[in-house]
Design a protein around this motif. Structure first.
Motif, PDB file in Angstrom:
ATOM      1  N   ARG A  59       1.134  -1.222   0.276  1.00 35.22           N
ATOM      2  CA  ARG A  59      -0.877   0.189  -0.285  1.00 35.22           C
ATOM      3  C   ARG A  59       0.633   1.410  -0.094  1.00 35.22           C
ATOM      4  O   ARG A  59       0.511   2.174  -0.362  1.00 35.22           O
ATOM      5  CB  ARG A  59      -1.076   0.149   1.025  1.00 35.22           C
ATOM      6  CG  ARG A  59      -1.934  -0.901   1.241  1.00 35.22           C
ATOM      7  CD  ARG A  59      -3.141  -1.242   2.275  1.00 35.22           C
ATOM      8  NE  ARG A  59      -3.477   0.291   2.517  1.00 35.22           N
ATOM      9  CZ  ARG A  59      -4.263   0.075   4.190  1.00 35.22           C
ATOM     10  NH1 ARG A  59      -3.624  -0.695   5.246  1.00 35.22           N
ATOM     11  NH2 ARG A  59      -5.072   1.483   4.592  1.00 35.22           N
ATOM     12  N   GLY A 153      -7.828  -1.709  17.452  1.00 35.16           N
ATOM     13  CA  GLY A 153      -7.658  -2.091  19.301  1.00 35.16           C
ATOM     14  C   GLY A 153      -6.200  -0.675  20.253  1.00 35.16           C
ATOM     15  O   GLY A 153      -6.042  -0.234  21.167  1.00 35.16           O
ATOM     16  N   THR A 177     -16.971   8.106   4.219  1.00 37.84           N
ATOM     17  CA  THR A 177     -16.531   7.419   4.999  1.00 37.84           C
ATOM     18  C   THR A 177     -17.404   6.238   5.150  1.00 37.84           C
ATOM     19  O   THR A 177     -18.815   7.014   5.118  1.00 37.84           O
ATOM     20  CB  THR A 177     -15.925   8.175   6.194  1.00 37.84           C
ATOM     21  OG1 THR A 177     -15.586   6.944   7.254  1.00 37.84           O
ATOM     22  CG2 THR A 177     -16.721   9.007   6.891  1.00 37.84           C
ATOM     23  N   TYR A 182     -14.559   3.056  14.809  1.00 40.37           N
ATOM     24  CA  TYR A 182     -15.177   4.314  15.621  1.00 40.37           C
ATOM     25  C   TYR A 182     -13.859   4.180  15.953  1.00 40.37           C
ATOM     26  O   TYR A 182     -12.160   3.371  15.990  1.00 40.37           O
ATOM     27  CB  TYR A 182     -15.551   3.361  16.763  1.00 40.37           C
ATOM     28  CG  TYR A 182     -16.710   3.523  16.653  1.00 40.37           C
ATOM     29  CD1 TYR A 182     -17.480   2.541  15.915  1.00 40.37           C
ATOM     30  CD2 TYR A 182     -18.117   4.494  17.429  1.00 40.37           C
ATOM     31  CE1 TYR A 182     -19.797   2.366  15.140  1.00 40.37           C
ATOM     32  CE2 TYR A 182     -19.251   4.186  16.596  1.00 40.37           C
ATOM     33  CZ  TYR A 182     -19.934   3.924  16.372  1.00 40.37           C
ATOM     34  OH  TYR A 182     -21.232   3.835  15.317  1.00 40.37           O
TER      35      TYR A 182
HETATM   36  C1  BV8 Z   1      -9.920   2.112  19.307  1.00 43.04           C
HETATM   37  C2  BV8 Z   1      -5.175   2.217   9.609  1.00 43.04           C
HETATM   38  C3  BV8 Z   1     -10.086   2.263  21.611  1.00 43.04           C
HETATM   39  C4  BV8 Z   1      -4.742   1.247   9.709  1.00 43.04           C
HETATM   40  C5  BV8 Z   1      -8.063   1.614  10.307  1.00 43.04           C
HETATM   41  C6  BV8 Z   1     -12.643  -4.784  19.817  1.00 43.04           C
HETATM   42  C7  BV8 Z   1     -11.107  -4.220  20.700  1.00 43.04           C
HETATM   43  C8  BV8 Z   1     -10.911  -3.003  20.041  1.00 43.04           C
HETATM   44  C9  BV8 Z   1     -12.033  -2.136  19.670  1.00 43.04           C
HETATM   45  C10 BV8 Z   1     -12.574  -2.372  19.325  1.00 43.04           C
HETATM   46  C11 BV8 Z   1     -13.215  -3.712  19.235  1.00 43.04           C
HETATM   47  N1  BV8 Z   1     -14.892  -3.495  18.786  1.00 43.04           N
HETATM   48  C12 BV8 Z   1     -14.703  -2.225  17.776  1.00 43.04           C
HETATM   49  C13 BV8 Z   1     -13.309  -1.661  18.544  1.00 43.04           C
HETATM   50  C14 BV8 Z   1     -13.319   0.054  17.909  1.00 43.04           C
HETATM   51  C15 BV8 Z   1     -12.711  -0.622  16.387  1.00 43.04           C
HETATM   52  C16 BV8 Z   1     -14.135  -0.537  15.708  1.00 43.04           C
HETATM   53  O1  BV8 Z   1     -14.076   0.867  15.612  1.00 43.04           O
HETATM   54  N2  BV8 Z   1     -13.687  -1.385  15.086  1.00 43.04           N
HETATM   55  C17 BV8 Z   1     -14.532  -2.277  14.258  1.00 43.04           C
HETATM   56  C18 BV8 Z   1     -14.301  -2.657  12.885  1.00 43.04           C
HETATM   57  C19 BV8 Z   1     -16.046  -2.208  14.724  1.00 43.04           C
HETATM   58  N3  BV8 Z   1     -12.127   1.385  17.022  1.00 43.04           N
HETATM   59  C20 BV8 Z   1     -10.980   0.684  17.058  1.00 43.04           C
HETATM   60  O2  BV8 Z   1      -9.938  -0.195  17.760  1.00 43.04           O
HETATM   61  C21 BV8 Z   1      -9.668   1.695  17.127  1.00 43.04           C
HETATM   62  N4  BV8 Z   1      -8.641   2.354  18.339  1.00 43.04           N
HETATM   63  O3  BV8 Z   1     -11.080   1.428  20.023  1.00 43.04           O
HETATM   64  O4  BV8 Z   1      -9.092   2.242  20.086  1.00 43.04           O
HETATM   65  C22 BV8 Z   1      -8.793   2.323  22.585  1.00 43.04           C
HETATM   66  C23 BV8 Z   1      -9.359   2.541  24.165  1.00 43.04           C
HETATM   67  C24 BV8 Z   1      -8.656   3.004  24.929  1.00 43.04           C
HETATM   68  C25 BV8 Z   1      -6.791   2.235  25.068  1.00 43.04           C
HETATM   69  C26 BV8 Z   1      -6.978   2.275  23.748  1.00 43.04           C
HETATM   70  C27 BV8 Z   1      -7.628   1.553  22.899  1.00 43.04           C
HETATM   71  C28 BV8 Z   1      -8.755   1.796  15.667  1.00 43.04           C
HETATM   72  C29 BV8 Z   1      -9.518   1.953  14.865  1.00 43.04           C
HETATM   73  C30 BV8 Z   1      -8.656   2.351  13.115  1.00 43.04           C
HETATM   74  C31 BV8 Z   1      -8.598   0.904  13.026  1.00 43.04           C
HETATM   75  N5  BV8 Z   1      -7.344   1.367  11.422  1.00 43.04           N
HETATM   76  N6  BV8 Z   1      -7.103   2.032   9.218  1.00 43.04           N
HETATM   77  C32 BV8 Z   1      -4.971   0.851   8.159  1.00 43.04           C
HETATM   78  O5  BV8 Z   1      -5.755   1.924   7.068  1.00 43.04           O
HETATM   79  O6  BV8 Z   1      -4.310   0.182   7.104  1.00 43.04           O
HETATM   80  S1  BV8 Z   1      -8.870   1.514   9.955  1.00 43.04           S
HETATM   81  C33 BV8 Z   1      -9.379   1.532   8.635  1.00 43.04           C
HETATM   82  O7  BV8 Z   1     -10.869   0.988   8.260  1.00 43.04           O
HETATM   83  C34 BV8 Z   1      -9.204   3.079   7.455  1.00 43.04           C
HETATM   84  O8  BV8 Z   1      -8.250   3.713   8.511  1.00 43.04           O
HETATM   85  C35 BV8 Z   1     -10.406   3.535   8.391  1.00 43.04           C
HETATM   86  O9  BV8 Z   1     -10.854   4.418   9.148  1.00 43.04           O
HETATM   87  C36 BV8 Z   1     -11.080   2.199   7.532  1.00 43.04           C
HETATM   88  C37 BV8 Z   1     -12.606   1.849   6.942  1.00 43.04           C
HETATM   89  O10 BV8 Z   1     -13.456   3.300   6.767  1.00 43.04           O
HETATM   90  P1  BV8 Z   1     -13.262   4.412   5.776  1.00 43.04           P
HETATM   91  O11 BV8 Z   1     -12.167   5.613   4.973  1.00 43.04           O
HETATM   92  O12 BV8 Z   1     -15.029   4.850   5.722  1.00 43.04           O
HETATM   93  O13 BV8 Z   1     -13.477   3.304   3.947  1.00 43.04           O
HETATM   94  P2  BV8 Z   1     -14.647   2.028   3.856  1.00 43.04           P
HETATM   95  O14 BV8 Z   1     -13.427   1.259   2.716  1.00 43.04           O
HETATM   96  O15 BV8 Z   1     -15.357   1.242   5.521  1.00 43.04           O
HETATM   97  O16 BV8 Z   1     -15.260   3.057   2.868  1.00 43.04           O
HETATM   98  C38 BV8 Z   1     -15.500   4.105   1.881  1.00 43.04           C
HETATM   99  C39 BV8 Z   1     -16.536   5.278   1.738  1.00 43.04           C
HETATM  100  O17 BV8 Z   1     -16.757   6.286   0.580  1.00 43.04           O
HETATM  101  C40 BV8 Z   1     -17.926   3.958   1.420  1.00 43.04           C
HETATM  102  O18 BV8 Z   1     -18.970   4.488   2.243  1.00 43.04           O
HETATM  103  C41 BV8 Z   1     -17.982   4.136   0.084  1.00 43.04           C
HETATM  104  O19 BV8 Z   1     -19.314   4.537  -0.570  1.00 43.04           O
HETATM  105  C42 BV8 Z   1     -17.809   6.121  -0.113  1.00 43.04           C
HETATM  106  N7  BV8 Z   1     -16.956   6.041  -1.756  1.00 43.04           N
HETATM  107  C43 BV8 Z   1     -15.939   5.458  -2.347  1.00 43.04           C
HETATM  108  N8  BV8 Z   1     -16.179   5.821  -3.607  1.00 43.04           N
HETATM  109  C44 BV8 Z   1     -16.095   7.072  -2.847  1.00 43.04           C
HETATM  110  C45 BV8 Z   1     -16.938   7.146  -1.982  1.00 43.04           C
HETATM  111  N9  BV8 Z   1     -17.537   8.507  -1.304  1.00 43.04           N
HETATM  112  C46 BV8 Z   1     -17.688   9.565  -2.273  1.00 43.04           C
HETATM  113  N10 BV8 Z   1     -16.580   9.218  -3.748  1.00 43.04           N
HETATM  114  C47 BV8 Z   1     -15.559   8.378  -3.391  1.00 43.04           C
HETATM  115  N11 BV8 Z   1     -15.449   7.902  -5.275  1.00 43.04           N
END
Ligand code: BV8
Length: 229
Positions: A59, A153, A177, A182
């Motif tokens: 990537r 995490g 997004t 979250y």
């Molecule tokens: C945290 C970096 C707490 C790396 C990423 C169990 C244990 C721990 C945490 C959790 C848990 N259960 C849930 C959680 C929370 C968890 C979470 O949210 N999980 C989800 C799966 C439910 N979150 C975390 O773990 C976060 N940390 O909670 O920490 C904590 C508290 C105290 C102490 C310590 C910790 C960390 C989350 C970050 C993860 N890292 N990325 C990398 O990039 O490789 S996330 C990764 O996926 C991306 O960064 C991005 O954020 C995410 C994808 O999201 P989007 O950007 O929205 O992309 P996606 O493809 O999904 O959507 C694209 C959109 O664009 C679509 O809607 C599409 O329709 C649209 N689109 C497409 N083309 C176009 C368009 N729109 C307009 N024009 C176009 N042309």
């Protein structure tokens, strides 16, 4: 309606999609039969560091061959010309916002073009690969560099600054997004609670569409310049 002075913009993978960078939904699960949630975690890195390095090396290389699109450029124009407060919070780890000229920017999930040395805890700009376990430019130790991205995490970066900006926002705009991850997916509720108007610009309704007072659906390269200009 009260005047708009302070704006927070959240961007996700969709803002870079038309630059040719795969969103997670497109690549989701297709990459070597692994979901991002299974590859972008500390456990995956401990279990199979080569797999994770291959994922990020590929990537990092892909990003450097891409260019900002009209959506990044429109946000950079807003950044340059907006007299009030503006903060662009991106979930993306690519550098297309900077390359378009954005300045008031936070990478809450880190940056692909940085490497983090877990031996000396420093970050270095890194455009090469990490799979061959190169030495850290700061401490010289080989084999301790990981991608400087926030895995599932792990705590996202600069959250205090982000929440401070959300709590005084008059307008919150979410661009490209899915609202799947979250804490970013909860920002719209923080902004609403602070009395901000909320606008979603996305190809399709996101998982959080319900929380937005207005939503426009279509490609970011059309919607974002229309909104900015
Ligand atoms: C945290 C970096 C707490 C790396 C990423 C169990 C244990 C721990 C945490 C959790 C848990 N259960 C849930 C959680 C929370 C968890 C979470 O949210 N999980 C989800 C799966 C439910 N979150 C975390 O773990 C976060 N940390 O909670 O920490 C904590 C508290 C105290 C102490 C310590 C910790 C960390 C989350 C970050 C993860 N890292 N990325 C990398 O990039 O490789 S996330 C990764 O996926 C991306 O960064 C991005 O954020 C995410 C994808 O999201 P989007 O950007 O929205 O992309 P996606 O493809 O999904 O959507 C694209 C959109 O664009 C679509 O809607 C599409 O329709 C649209 N689109 C497409 N083309 C176009 C368009 N729109 C307009 N024009 C176009 N042309």
């Amino acid at each position: 309606m009260s005047p708009i002075r302070n704006i927070v913009v959240l961007t996700g993978a969709g803002v870079s999609a038309e630059s040719g960078i795969d969103t997670f939904r497109d690549a989701g699960g297709l990459w070597e039969q692994h979901r991002v949630e299974d590859v972008a975690t500390p456990e995956a890195f401990a279990r199979d560091p080569d797999l994770v390095h291959r994922f990020y090396d590929a990537r990092r290389e892909a990003i450097q061959a891409k260019a900002p699109n009209a959506a990044h450029e429109a946000l950079a124009r807003l950044d340059a010309g907006w007299p009030g407060e503006l903060l662009i919070v991106t979930q993306n780890v690519d550098d297309l916002h900077e390359r378009a000229g954005a300045k008031r920017l936070i990478h809450m999930h880190g940056e692909h073009l940085n490497a983090w040395c877990i031996a000396c805890d420093t970050r270095s700009r890194w455009t090469g690969t990490l799979i061959e376990r190169p030495a850290c430019p700061a401490c010289g130790m080989p084999g301790y560099l990981r991608p400087d991205v926030v895995w599932f995490g792990e705590m996202p970066y600069r959250m205090e600054e982000i929440y401070a900006a959300l709590n005084k926002a008059d307008l919150f705009v979410s661009i490209g997004t899915s609202g799947a991850v979250y804490p970013a997916a909860g920002f719209v509720r923080e902004a609403r609670a602070a009395g901000a108007r909320t606008l979603e610009l996305n190809m399709e309704p996101s998982q959080g569409s319900y929380w937005f007072s207005e939503a426009r659906h279509g490609p970011a390269t059309q919607l974002v310049p229309q909104w900015v200009d």
